[in-house]
Design an enzyme around this catalytic site. Structure first.
Site, short mmCIF file in Angstrom:
data_model
loop_
_atom_site.label_atom_id
_atom_site.label_comp_id
_atom_site.label_asym_id
_atom_site.label_seq_id
_atom_site.Cartn_x
_atom_site.Cartn_y
_atom_site.Cartn_z
N ASP A 85 -8.75 16.69 -2.53
CA ASP A 85 -9.54 15.47 -2.54
C ASP A 85 -10.18 15.31 -1.17
O ASP A 85 -9.72 15.89 -0.18
CB ASP A 85 -8.61 14.29 -2.84
CG ASP A 85 -9.27 12.95 -2.66
OD1 ASP A 85 -10.35 12.73 -3.23
OD2 ASP A 85 -8.70 12.11 -1.92
N ASP A 87 -11.95 11.89 0.26
CA ASP A 87 -11.82 10.59 0.92
C ASP A 87 -10.36 10.22 1.17
O ASP A 87 -9.53 10.25 0.25
CB ASP A 87 -12.49 9.51 0.09
CG ASP A 87 -13.99 9.73 -0.05
OD1 ASP A 87 -14.73 9.29 0.83
OD2 ASP A 87 -14.40 10.39 -1.04
N GLU A 94 -12.98 6.13 3.19
CA GLU A 94 -13.54 6.12 1.84
C GLU A 94 -15.04 5.93 2.02
O GLU A 94 -15.51 4.85 2.41
CB GLU A 94 -12.95 4.96 1.03
CG GLU A 94 -11.47 5.09 0.73
CD GLU A 94 -11.18 6.16 -0.30
OE1 GLU A 94 -12.00 6.36 -1.20
OE2 GLU A 94 -10.10 6.79 -0.20
N ARG A 130 -19.06 -0.22 -8.38
CA ARG A 130 -19.23 -0.19 -6.92
C ARG A 130 -20.58 0.38 -6.51
O ARG A 130 -21.24 -0.15 -5.62
CB ARG A 130 -18.09 0.63 -6.29
CG ARG A 130 -16.74 -0.06 -6.31
CD ARG A 130 -15.64 0.83 -5.79
NE ARG A 130 -15.37 1.93 -6.71
CZ ARG A 130 -14.67 3.02 -6.40
NH1 ARG A 130 -14.20 3.18 -5.16
NH2 ARG A 130 -14.44 3.95 -7.30
N SER A 174 -14.15 15.93 -5.24
CA SER A 174 -14.10 14.52 -4.91
C SER A 174 -14.73 13.64 -5.97
O SER A 174 -15.73 14.02 -6.60
CB SER A 174 -14.84 14.30 -3.57
OG SER A 174 -14.96 12.92 -3.28
N GLY A 175 -14.18 12.45 -6.14
CA GLY A 175 -14.81 11.43 -6.95
C GLY A 175 -15.89 10.71 -6.18
O GLY A 175 -16.50 9.77 -6.70
N LYS A 219 -11.29 16.70 -12.06
CA LYS A 219 -10.54 17.35 -10.98
C LYS A 219 -9.54 18.35 -11.55
O LYS A 219 -9.38 19.46 -11.04
CB LYS A 219 -9.83 16.30 -10.11
CG LYS A 219 -10.77 15.47 -9.26
CD LYS A 219 -10.02 14.64 -8.25
CE LYS A 219 -10.99 13.93 -7.31
NZ LYS A 219 -10.32 13.32 -6.15
N ASP A 242 -4.66 11.54 -2.63
CA ASP A 242 -3.98 10.29 -2.31
C ASP A 242 -4.10 9.21 -3.38
O ASP A 242 -3.36 8.23 -3.36
CB ASP A 242 -4.51 9.72 -0.99
CG ASP A 242 -5.94 9.23 -1.10
OD1 ASP A 242 -6.21 8.08 -0.69
OD2 ASP A 242 -6.80 9.99 -1.59
N ASN A 245 -6.77 9.12 -9.27
CA ASN A 245 -7.61 10.12 -9.93
C ASN A 245 -7.30 11.54 -9.46
O ASN A 245 -7.87 12.50 -9.97
CB ASN A 245 -9.10 9.80 -9.76
CG ASN A 245 -9.58 9.94 -8.33
OD1 ASN A 245 -8.84 9.67 -7.39
ND2 ASN A 245 -10.84 10.32 -8.16
#
Length: 294
Positions: A85, A87, A94, A130, A174-175, A219, A242, A245
């Protein structure tokens, strides 16, 4: 701990790795076997038998000491795929929250981010909500955000470049957004990166994100696709993250690590790193400090 639980109760040769300022003292007190130093504040102890009771013994011995640990089978310990991941794992922030600061909506966005990372909100819906709050933000803010706020976490580059130098494939998944993953991947030494795409029009963000959304299942799919392409299995992979997701890939990997993670992730990962930097993941694989690529 559910991830990796199938081998916790299986009699076999296991290795306990302790990383922290009292690692060697703790290892001696546990009296499990021969202590092998790996580097400053990092040791291995190999033992035969079931891992589950040893794990409980280690947790009790550590108490509130700033020591991280991993217990795993000796076999296939050094992984051939790293999937990470970005962020708050490979980097310090983030990115979406930081972009929201430029848009004047950081408090609102950060609250949604926190809930999504804890698994309280569906990732896709939370992401769209967001990003929608960034509508109209100048695209110049992305580069400013990267230059001023994004930093590699301690040990990140050493982790990636060491594994790559020893033949592992390294993927940043990454998301977040490709604008950032492409730059972070280059800085840290990843071979490839996957992420979501922010939609732009007339040098501003439209408040939309490209389809399909890369989240929890994507992922996991990345881990499965990369291992298959290399002729490997998920057991040959190390996954670190972390947030909620990241959980599917962490549970599927041969070694899944929760890094400064939310409780839902920390509870279900094979190991967690709450105190050390990311070089702990190298020690967990049996790398010695002299093998690190700085």
């Amino acid at each position: 701990m559910t991830a990796g639980g199938d081998w916790l109760s299986r009699p076999a040769m296991h290795v306990l790795t302790l990383v922290g300022p009292e690692a060697e003292t703790l290892a001696a007190a546990l009296s499990l076997g021969q202590i092998v130093p790996l580097g400053p504040n990092a040791v291995d102890v190999t033992f035969e038998g079931e891992a589950a009771p040893v794990r409980e013994q280690v947790i009790t011995a550590i108490g509130d000491k700033p020591v991280d640990f991993a217990i795993q089978p000796v076999e296939n310990r050094r992984k051939r795929l790293l999937i990470a991941d970005m962020d708050s794992t490979i980097i310090n922030v983030e990115c979406l929250d930081e972009l929201a600061d430029f848009a004047g909506v950081k408090d609102e966005v950060s609250e949604i981010t926190e809930r999504a990372m804890r698994g309280e909100l569906a990732f896709e819906g939370a992401l769209r909500e967001r990003v929608g709050m960034l509508k109209g933000l100048s695209t110049s803010a992305l580069q400013t955000c990267f230059d001023e706020r994004v930093r590699l976490n301690p040990g990140a580059e050493t982790l990636v470049r060491t594994m790559a130098a020893h033949g592992a494939r390294c993927a940043l998944v990454s998301g977040g957004f490709t604008f950032f993953t492409s730059r972070v991947a280059q800085a840290a030494g990843f071979h490839l990166n996957r992420a979501n795409t922010l939609i732009e029009l007339d040098a501003a963000l439209t408040g939309e994100v490209g389809d399909p959304i890369l989240g929890k299942e994507a992922k996991l799919a990345a881990l499965q696709e990369e291992t298959a392409a290399l002729g490997l299995t998920p057991a040959d992979a190390l996954a670190v993250g972390d947030g909620a997701n990241d959980l599917a890939m962490i549970e599927a990997a041969g070694l899944g690590v929760a890094y400064r993670a939310k409780p839902i992730v920390a509870a279900r990962a094979h190991a967690k790193v709450d105190h050390a930097d990311l070089t702990a993941l190298l020690y967990f694989q049996g790398y010695r400090a002299e093998e690190f690529v700085q």
